[in-house]
Motif scaffolding. Structure first.
Motif, mmCIF file in Angstrom:
data_model
loop_
_atom_site.group_PDB
_atom_site.id
_atom_site.type_symbol
_atom_site.label_atom_id
_atom_site.label_comp_id
_atom_site.label_asym_id
_atom_site.label_seq_id
_atom_site.Cartn_x
_atom_site.Cartn_y
_atom_site.Cartn_z
ATOM 1 N N LEU A 1 0.815 -1.224 0.000
ATOM 2 C CA LEU A 1 0.000 0.000 0.000
ATOM 3 C C LEU A 1 0.845 1.268 0.000
ATOM 4 O O LEU A 1 0.610 2.158 -0.821
ATOM 5 C CB LEU A 1 -0.997 -0.001 1.161
ATOM 6 C CG LEU A 1 -1.954 1.196 1.177
ATOM 7 C CD1 LEU A 1 -2.763 1.288 -0.117
ATOM 8 C CD2 LEU A 1 -2.872 1.117 2.394
ATOM 9 N N PRO A 2 1.850 1.391 0.867
ATOM 10 C CA PRO A 2 2.659 2.621 0.810
ATOM 11 C C PRO A 2 3.366 2.813 -0.528
ATOM 12 O O PRO A 2 3.464 3.930 -1.034
ATOM 13 C CB PRO A 2 3.676 2.470 1.942
ATOM 14 C CG PRO A 2 3.257 1.310 2.746
ATOM 15 C CD PRO A 2 2.240 0.534 1.978
ATOM 16 N N ALA A 3 3.835 1.717 -1.127
ATOM 17 C CA ALA A 3 4.508 1.826 -2.434
ATOM 18 C C ALA A 3 3.509 2.233 -3.498
ATOM 19 O O ALA A 3 3.818 3.056 -4.370
ATOM 20 C CB ALA A 3 5.170 0.500 -2.798
ATOM 21 N N TRP A 4 2.324 1.683 -3.453
ATOM 22 C CA TRP A 4 1.279 1.981 -4.425
ATOM 23 C C TRP A 4 0.905 3.459 -4.374
ATOM 24 O O TRP A 4 0.836 4.133 -5.400
ATOM 25 C CB TRP A 4 0.088 1.100 -4.129
ATOM 26 C CG TRP A 4 -1.019 1.110 -5.120
ATOM 27 C CD1 TRP A 4 -1.037 1.694 -6.352
ATOM 28 C CD2 TRP A 4 -2.279 0.499 -4.951
ATOM 29 N NE1 TRP A 4 -2.247 1.485 -6.954
ATOM 30 C CE2 TRP A 4 -3.028 0.739 -6.114
ATOM 31 C CE3 TRP A 4 -2.865 -0.253 -3.928
ATOM 32 C CZ2 TRP A 4 -4.327 0.276 -6.274
ATOM 33 C CZ3 TRP A 4 -4.152 -0.711 -4.099
ATOM 34 C CH2 TRP A 4 -4.860 -0.444 -5.261
ATOM 35 N N LEU A 5 0.681 3.971 -3.179
ATOM 36 C CA LEU A 5 0.381 5.398 -3.030
ATOM 37 C C LEU A 5 1.538 6.255 -3.542
ATOM 38 O O LEU A 5 1.333 7.240 -4.250
ATOM 39 C CB LEU A 5 0.089 5.739 -1.572
ATOM 40 C CG LEU A 5 -1.238 5.236 -1.023
ATOM 41 C CD1 LEU A 5 -1.240 5.304 0.503
ATOM 42 C CD2 LEU A 5 -2.379 6.049 -1.596
ATOM 43 N N ALA A 6 2.740 5.875 -3.184
ATOM 44 C CA ALA A 6 3.921 6.670 -3.563
ATOM 45 C C ALA A 6 4.161 6.661 -5.062
ATOM 46 O O ALA A 6 4.502 7.697 -5.646
ATOM 47 C CB ALA A 6 5.156 6.166 -2.816
ATOM 48 N N VAL A 7 3.993 5.508 -5.718
ATOM 49 C CA VAL A 7 4.237 5.466 -7.161
ATOM 50 C C VAL A 7 3.167 6.264 -7.899
ATOM 51 O O VAL A 7 3.467 6.951 -8.883
ATOM 52 C CB VAL A 7 4.358 4.020 -7.702
ATOM 53 C CG1 VAL A 7 3.024 3.305 -7.765
ATOM 54 C CG2 VAL A 7 5.038 4.016 -9.072
ATOM 55 N N MET A 8 1.939 6.220 -7.418
ATOM 56 C CA MET A 8 0.894 7.016 -8.075
ATOM 57 C C MET A 8 1.174 8.512 -7.903
ATOM 58 O O MET A 8 1.047 9.274 -8.858
ATOM 59 C CB MET A 8 -0.488 6.646 -7.542
ATOM 60 C CG MET A 8 -0.964 5.312 -8.084
ATOM 61 S SD MET A 8 -2.692 4.943 -7.739
ATOM 62 C CE MET A 8 -3.549 6.122 -8.783
ATOM 63 N N ARG A 9 1.562 8.914 -6.700
ATOM 64 C CA ARG A 9 1.919 10.328 -6.470
ATOM 65 C C ARG A 9 3.069 10.745 -7.374
ATOM 66 O O ARG A 9 3.029 11.806 -8.003
ATOM 67 C CB ARG A 9 2.318 10.552 -5.010
ATOM 68 C CG ARG A 9 1.232 11.113 -4.170
ATOM 69 C CD ARG A 9 1.745 11.510 -2.777
ATOM 70 N NE ARG A 9 0.911 10.855 -1.801
ATOM 71 C CZ ARG A 9 1.260 9.826 -1.031
ATOM 72 N NH1 ARG A 9 2.471 9.333 -1.087
ATOM 73 N NH2 ARG A 9 0.413 9.306 -0.198
ATOM 74 N N ALA A 10 4.099 9.919 -7.417
ATOM 75 C CA ALA A 10 5.283 10.241 -8.225
ATOM 76 C C ALA A 10 4.920 10.329 -9.707
ATOM 77 O O ALA A 10 5.400 11.221 -10.421
ATOM 78 C CB ALA A 10 6.372 9.201 -7.997
#
Length: 169
Positions: free
Chosen positions: A96-105
């Motif tokens: 979940l944290p990676a998913w949120l971060a990649v979408m933000r990036a």
């Protein structure tokens, strides 16, 4: 963080793309052969309408973001997609944290670096978790359409996000 993909990343990208979790939510659901992947890489690395970026989490490669159909004259538009090292991130409890971060990036890159006015994409109708996340990022769904891909019928939903509607941190 995002960085340009290099030839050294090609095998890693293929292994992630062929993970069962990623194939289930992709239009192309078959296992991609090394030859198919090599043809794709050969075409995209020199295509000015495409960008392929590696997502790094704490300096560790763990995802791929692709931008394609880039139109950088007139209204600046492009499409995008991404996939993660689903197995590796799940094993570390970081999905979940990676998913949120990649979408933000990816959204930041689209609007800040590529200076797009609109970012488009697609999601399969059965992928309700991604659809929910897309709405969180203020993507708007378009009219669903039925397609045949890899011998199966799928429902594809177009999504779009305009620069002025983007969520800011």
């Amino acid at each position: 963080m995002l960085r340009e993909v290099t030839g050294d990343d090609v095998h890693l990208m293929l292994s992630w793309r062929n993970q069962e979790m990623n194939r289930q939510v992709s239009k192309t659901s078959h296992e991609i052969t090394p030859e198919e992947h090599a043809r794709w890489w050969s075409a995209v690395r020199t295509d000015p309408t495409r960008r392929v970026l590696m997502y790094l989490r704490e300096a560790v490669p763990c995802g791929v973001v692709t931008f394609f159909d880039l139109r950088l004259d007139g209204p600046r538009t492009g499409s995008w997609g991404f996939y993660l090292d689903a197995d590796g991130l799940a094993g570390r409890g970081e999905t979940l944290p990676a998913w949120l971060a990649v979408m933000r990036a990816a959204v930041d890159h689209a609007f800040d670096d590529l200076a797009l006015d609109r970012l488009d994409g697609e999601v399969l109708a059965h992928n309700t978790v991604v659809r929910q996340m897309n709405r969180r990022f203020r993507f708007v769904e378009g009219e669903p359409r039925t397609e045949i891909s890899d011998g199966r019928e799928i429902t594809v939903i177009p999504i779009s996000l305009h620069r002025e509607n983007r969520r800011r941190r």
